[in-house]
Design an enzyme around this catalytic site. Structure first.
Site, PDB file in Angstrom:
ATOM      1  N   LEU A   1       0.801  -1.310  -0.022  1.00 22.70           N
ATOM      2  CA  LEU A   1       0.167  -0.225  -0.074  1.00 22.70           C
ATOM      3  C   LEU A   1       1.034   1.301   0.001  1.00 22.70           C
ATOM      4  O   LEU A   1       1.576   1.485   0.844  1.00 22.70           O
ATOM      5  CB  LEU A   1      -0.990  -0.110   1.368  1.00 22.70           C
ATOM      6  CG  LEU A   1      -2.092   0.859   1.080  1.00 22.70           C
ATOM      7  CD1 LEU A   1      -3.049   0.666   0.166  1.00 22.70           C
ATOM      8  CD2 LEU A   1      -2.621   0.896   2.759  1.00 22.70           C
ATOM      9  N   HIS A   2       0.745   2.065  -1.065  1.00 21.70           N
ATOM     10  CA  HIS A   2       1.743   3.090  -1.128  1.00 21.70           C
ATOM     11  C   HIS A   2       1.246   4.349  -2.028  1.00 21.70           C
ATOM     12  O   HIS A   2       1.700   5.464  -1.937  1.00 21.70           O
ATOM     13  CB  HIS A   2       3.227   2.896  -1.711  1.00 21.70           C
ATOM     14  CG  HIS A   2       3.014   2.440  -3.187  1.00 21.70           C
ATOM     15  ND1 HIS A   2       2.869   1.061  -3.610  1.00 21.70           N
ATOM     16  CD2 HIS A   2       3.544   3.087  -4.220  1.00 21.70           C
ATOM     17  CE1 HIS A   2       2.633   1.159  -4.962  1.00 21.70           C
ATOM     18  NE2 HIS A   2       3.109   2.249  -5.368  1.00 21.70           N
ATOM     19  N   ARG A   3       0.349   4.048  -2.821  1.00 24.92           N
ATOM     20  CA  ARG A   3      -0.311   5.204  -3.796  1.00 24.92           C
ATOM     21  C   ARG A   3      -0.833   6.368  -2.968  1.00 24.92           C
ATOM     22  O   ARG A   3      -1.468   6.221  -1.933  1.00 24.92           O
ATOM     23  CB  ARG A   3      -1.359   4.728  -4.744  1.00 24.92           C
ATOM     24  CG  ARG A   3      -0.798   3.829  -5.603  1.00 24.92           C
ATOM     25  CD  ARG A   3      -1.624   3.434  -6.869  1.00 24.92           C
ATOM     26  NE  ARG A   3      -1.063   2.655  -7.763  1.00 24.92           N
ATOM     27  CZ  ARG A   3      -0.196   2.949  -8.630  1.00 24.92           C
ATOM     28  NH1 ARG A   3       0.141   4.109  -8.843  1.00 24.92           N
ATOM     29  NH2 ARG A   3       0.208   2.075  -9.714  1.00 24.92           N
TER      30      ARG A   3
ATOM     31  N   ASP B   1      -2.049  -2.139  -4.027  1.00 17.82           N
ATOM     32  CA  ASP B   1      -2.392  -0.828  -4.861  1.00 17.82           C
ATOM     33  C   ASP B   1      -1.437  -0.840  -6.043  1.00 17.82           C
ATOM     34  O   ASP B   1      -1.266   0.160  -6.751  1.00 17.82           O
ATOM     35  CB  ASP B   1      -2.680   0.204  -4.305  1.00 17.82           C
ATOM     36  CG  ASP B   1      -1.525   1.037  -3.490  1.00 17.82           C
ATOM     37  OD1 ASP B   1      -0.468   0.300  -3.385  1.00 17.82           O
ATOM     38  OD2 ASP B   1      -1.638   2.035  -2.530  1.00 17.82           O
TER      39      ASP B   1
END
Length: 373
Positions: free
Chosen positions: A205-207, A287
């Site tokens: 999860l990084h966006r 993501d």
């Protein structure tokens, strides 16, 4: 043919490694150097991948570091221009959709140098994604466009790209996965952490759209916490994501145990370590783009926490489910997967470990046709 191969961020390394392997098999036809722009500059996020993938250390590291998109792109262009003027390549190969991809393409083209884009034609139709802008700018300028699937071919033709520039070769990310699959199986991280095959999930999860907005992030974490009551979720957390979670005061969502339970944080993992986990996972939540592809080949269900994807083939053919960020939608799909009611999926055409071989064969024929010396 003298080639400059460009990498900038971690996903680029998995895409470039098989191309370098194939170029090395034809020393009579190609000389090449590897330029790392330094867009990913954290050792855990960058340098360790060269060792894991058996790639040569970069011949040149531009060391551009972080900054705004404009600052980073500008620094790459200034420094890469110097490399091009010194090396005088016949061709620049760029991969993926990061700032380095676009910046080096623009720089090379303004110097009259041919450019090939590997993983061309992917489209999310979401102009709020910096990657989408990078893809569009890169593809319109490139001389040779190597695509992963028929959807990408259709996108490029619809944008007016001449058919003779488009080459459907398959997916170099899958070349790397298939080459390293047995090695990853021997890493033993699953056993070390006491996990059982098919009884845990992995998460990336990084966006910014997911982690920079507190209500969105809370909704995702609520769903993840519910899923983690059934299977532990192993979360190798991106440094930027950790920063935002701490800033929003959301660390209570995560387990503080020594062994995986709940949503369990780890430091960023190397390629082989994370592949070892994903091979044994019941479910992948992400993501990112590359994991949608890798999960399809591994046959592991994937829930993509985004409203769009530039890789629709993974949904139509593979194991990917595009669910957005709505808590209830995430949970509905997760329950379906846990109960064995999800699709099985299959592997897309030409995702067979031979994409890089096809690319180098095409470059060899172009070298003869265009009489590049």
């Amino acid at each position: 043919m003298k080639i400059i191969n460009v990498v900038g961020a971690r996903p680029n390394f998995m895409k470039m490694a098989p191309i370098i392997d194939q170029l090395n098999k034809h020393p009579e036809s190609f000389s090449h150097i590897l330029v790392h722009t330094g867009q990913h500059y954290d050792e855990r996020m960058s340098a360790s991948f060269f060792e894991a993938l058996g790639m040569p250390r970069p011949d040149v590291n531009l060391e551009v570091g972080s900054g705004s998109h404009a600052e980073q792109t500008a620094r790459i262009m200034v420094e890469f221009e110097k490399v091009c003027l010194t090396e005088k390549p016949d061709l620049v190969i760029v991969v993926g959709d990061v700032n380095s991809t676009m910046a080096c393409t623009i720089t090379a083209k303004k110097l009259g140098i041919r450019v090939a884009h590997v993983e061309a034609g992917l489209r999310s139709r979401d102009m709020s994604m910096p990657e989408e802008i990078n893809r569009l700018c890169t593809d319109v300028l490139c001389d040779y466009l190597f695509t992963t699937d028929r959807f990408a071919d259709e996108n490029l033709r619809a944008e007016g790209i001449p058919a003779e520039k488009i080459f459907f070769v398959g997916n170099v990310m899958i070349d790397t996965l298939l080459k390293h699959r047995e090695l990853a199986a021997r890493v033993g991280l699953v056993e070390k952490w006491g996990l059982k095959h098919g009884a845990f999930a992995t998460l990336t999860l990084h966006r910014p759209s997911n982690v920079d907005d507190r209500p969105t992030l809370v909704g995702i974490l609520d769903a993840l916490r519910e899923i983690s009551r059934t299977v532990p979720i192993v979360f190798p957390i991106h440094p930027r994501t950790r920063k935002m979670i701490e800033q929003f005061g959301l660390m209570d969502y995560f387990a503080s145990t020594e062994k995986p339970t709940g949503i369990w944080l780890t430091e960023p993992l190397g390629y082989l370590e994370f592949l070892n986990l994903n091979m044994h996972a019941r479910l992948i939540l992400t993501d990112s783009g590359g994991l949608q592809e890798e999960s399809t080949v591994l046959g592991v269900p994937c829930i993509t926490l985004r409203n769009n994807t530039e890789r629709p083939v993974t949904c139509e053919v593979g194991t990917n489910f595009l669910v957005g960020t709505d808590r209830d939608r995430i949970l509905d799909v997760a329950r379906s997967i846990m109960e064995g009611r999800s699709k099985k999926g299959c592997v897309p055409d030409k995702w067979d470990g031979k994409a890089a071989e096809r690319i180098v064969e095409i470059l060899s024929s172009l070298r003869l046709i265009e009489n590049i010396n």
